[in-house]
Design an enzyme around this catalytic site. Structure first.
Site, mmCIF file in Angstrom:
data_model
loop_
_atom_site.group_PDB
_atom_site.id
_atom_site.type_symbol
_atom_site.label_atom_id
_atom_site.label_comp_id
_atom_site.label_asym_id
_atom_site.label_seq_id
_atom_site.Cartn_x
_atom_site.Cartn_y
_atom_site.Cartn_z
ATOM 1 N N GLY A 239 0.823 -1.202 0.000
ATOM 2 C CA GLY A 239 0.000 0.000 0.000
ATOM 3 C C GLY A 239 0.856 1.251 0.000
ATOM 4 O O GLY A 239 2.088 1.192 0.082
ATOM 5 N N CYS A 267 5.728 -5.640 1.436
ATOM 6 C CA CYS A 267 5.946 -4.208 1.225
ATOM 7 C C CYS A 267 5.486 -3.380 2.430
ATOM 8 O O CYS A 267 6.110 -3.435 3.481
ATOM 9 C CB CYS A 267 5.283 -3.768 -0.070
ATOM 10 S SG CYS A 267 5.943 -2.212 -0.718
ATOM 11 N N LEU A 268 4.396 -2.632 2.329
ATOM 12 C CA LEU A 268 3.891 -1.887 3.476
ATOM 13 C C LEU A 268 3.586 -2.833 4.630
ATOM 14 O O LEU A 268 3.813 -2.503 5.807
ATOM 15 C CB LEU A 268 2.634 -1.100 3.088
ATOM 16 C CG LEU A 268 1.999 -0.236 4.186
ATOM 17 C CD1 LEU A 268 2.924 0.904 4.582
ATOM 18 C CD2 LEU A 268 0.646 0.308 3.739
ATOM 19 N N ASN A 309 8.261 -1.495 -5.124
ATOM 20 C CA ASN A 309 7.597 -0.195 -5.178
ATOM 21 C C ASN A 309 7.373 0.286 -3.757
ATOM 22 O O ASN A 309 6.347 0.016 -3.148
ATOM 23 C CB ASN A 309 6.262 -0.286 -5.923
ATOM 24 C CG ASN A 309 5.539 1.054 -5.957
ATOM 25 O OD1 ASN A 309 6.139 2.105 -5.709
ATOM 26 N ND2 ASN A 309 4.240 1.037 -6.224
ATOM 27 N N HIS A 353 7.993 -7.342 -3.954
ATOM 28 C CA HIS A 353 6.718 -7.919 -4.363
ATOM 29 C C HIS A 353 6.925 -9.307 -4.974
ATOM 30 O O HIS A 353 7.266 -9.418 -6.153
ATOM 31 C CB HIS A 353 6.025 -7.006 -5.384
ATOM 32 C CG HIS A 353 5.429 -5.781 -4.773
ATOM 33 N ND1 HIS A 353 4.111 -5.712 -4.375
ATOM 34 C CD2 HIS A 353 5.983 -4.589 -4.459
ATOM 35 C CE1 HIS A 353 3.872 -4.517 -3.857
ATOM 36 N NE2 HIS A 353 4.997 -3.818 -3.898
ATOM 37 N N GLU A 355 4.717 -11.371 -5.849
ATOM 38 C CA GLU A 355 3.719 -11.603 -6.901
ATOM 39 C C GLU A 355 4.126 -10.935 -8.214
ATOM 40 O O GLU A 355 3.547 -11.220 -9.270
ATOM 41 C CB GLU A 355 2.346 -11.098 -6.463
ATOM 42 C CG GLU A 355 2.101 -9.611 -6.570
ATOM 43 C CD GLU A 355 2.786 -8.777 -5.509
ATOM 44 O OE1 GLU A 355 2.761 -7.535 -5.613
ATOM 45 O OE2 GLU A 355 3.370 -9.362 -4.558
#
Length: 389
Positions: A239, A267-268, A309, A353, A355
């Site tokens: 996120g 990530c987040l 990201n 990530h 995925e």
């Protein structure tokens, strides 16, 4: 006024300006688009980037020079809509070729209300952001023969809110629970709840491909609701924004840590798990955005190329020794933390990530590891009490 009679000007807070041609939802540029300006190094996957909720509040510069050549298809969307403030490219291609595509990138962005800027030197802009770090900016369209008041634009850019000051998770999260539809997964399958702080669709796809039932829950879901759902695993999703501002999920994670439910963070979600155990996070100068970041698994020595990201990272020395967590993955470019794992419990997280979407799929094995943890927990809970332990 016709679009060909307009120019678009990107003004950064340090006074740097780039003038090019507007595309997409050009009318949105008459009043200006504002946001942080970041660069992403993926060669393909522009639609996935546009629809990644982690880019909320940011204008994204794509370093690959030709964007739009394979059009847009609904199957490549990573969420219900594009979230970035604007897309900035060297060349926006309208003459796309792809049997699955239904429209051009220009038409797609126009229909979704997202403006773009093209025909600028994206290499120069990227180098500037790399040297100066993430900068705030404003993107405006002007008649080609109109004077541009640089001082006013610079002042406007300097007033743009940082993403850290915005409640971007609230914007991108679902409003209510939603079961992920996946053919071939029975209702009796082990269930994973994905806490949606801006989750990409492919996270749910990867879980479902491993035979797991998936429910996506809003970011402010309560522990009481989770207990009623009785999941066999919880995934803390990716996120946008500052992880320290997502207080509800950090609190929920602390409650989850008091149980024996398997947990995976992405990530987040990785950052919020770190904060929940008492570690700290720090904002990176220009973040990691792209699909070519080398990461080493400290447990095996294996190096993979990852899709990333994010703007924040976990401070390694802040991870409490008594927490039972250790750094599991390291970024080989800047040595930042790319993963944590508990030494004895079924809990781990990664900054990148697995995925992908876009990017290399080398790291989807992590979903296999999580699925194994989830199935073991699911089976253990269903064993007769006399056999447990």
């Amino acid at each position: 006024m016709r679009h060909e009679q307009l120019v678009a000007v990107l003004t950064l807070e340090d006074g740097t300006m780039f003038t090019g041609r507007p595309f997409g939802a050009v009318e949105r540029l008459m009043d200006g688009r504002r946001g942080e300006v970041v660069f992403a190094t993926s060669m393909t996957g522009y639609q996935e980037i546009c629809t990644d909720p982690s880019y909320r509040g940011q204008m994204v510069v794509l370093t690959y020079p030709l964007i739009g050549n394979y059009g847009v298809s609904a199957e490549f969307a990573e969420s219900r809509r594009p979230w970035l403030s604007a897309l900035i490219v060297r060349e926006a291609c309208d003459d796309y070729s792809n049997w699955r595509a239904t429209e051009s990138l220009d038409d797609y962005l126009a229909g979704q209300g997202i403006p773009g800027l093209c025909e600028i030197d994206t290499r120069a802009l990227t180098r500037h952001l790399r040297d100066r770090g993430t900068l705030r900016g404003v993107l405006r369209a002007f008649p080609a023969d109109a004077p541009v008041e640089a001082a006013a634009l610079i002042a406007e850019a300097q007033q743009v809110a940082w993403v850290t000051a915005l409640d971007v998770v609230e914007e991108v999260s679902r409003r209510g629970p939603e079961a992920w539809s996946a053919p071939g997964v029975p209702a009796s399958a082990p269930r994973v709840v994905v806490v949606d702080t801006g989750a990409k669709n492919h996270i749910a796809v990867c879980l479902a491909e491993r035979g797991l039932a998936v429910t996506l829950a809003p970011h402010d879901v309560s522990m009481a609701w989770l207990r009623k759902m009785d999941p066999s695993g919880v995934l803390l999703a990716n996120g946008p924004g500052d992880p320290e501002q997502v207080h509800s999920v950090i609190a929920l994670t602390r409650e989850l840590l008091a149980t024996d439910i398997p947990i995976m963070g992405i990530c987040l979600g990785h950052q919020m798990l770190a904060l929940a155990i008492g570690a700290r996070t720090v904002r990176l100068s220009f973040g990691h955005h792209g699909a070519n970041h080398p990461v080493r698994d400290e447990r095996t020595g294996r190096v993979t190329v990852t899709s990333q990201n994010h703007n924040f990272a976990v401070v390694p020395e802040s991870i409490p020794a008594a927490s039972g967590f250790a750094v599991s993955h390291v970024n080989l470019s800047d040595q930042s933390v790319e993963g944590m794992a508990h030494v004895s419990r079924p809990i781990f997280s990664v900054q990148y990530h697995p995925e992908a979407a876009p990017g290399p799929e080398d790291n989807r094995y992590l979903f296999d590891e999580f699925a194994t943890m989830v199935r073991a927990y699911h089976a253990r809970r269903r064993m007769p009490a006399a056999l447990v332990g």
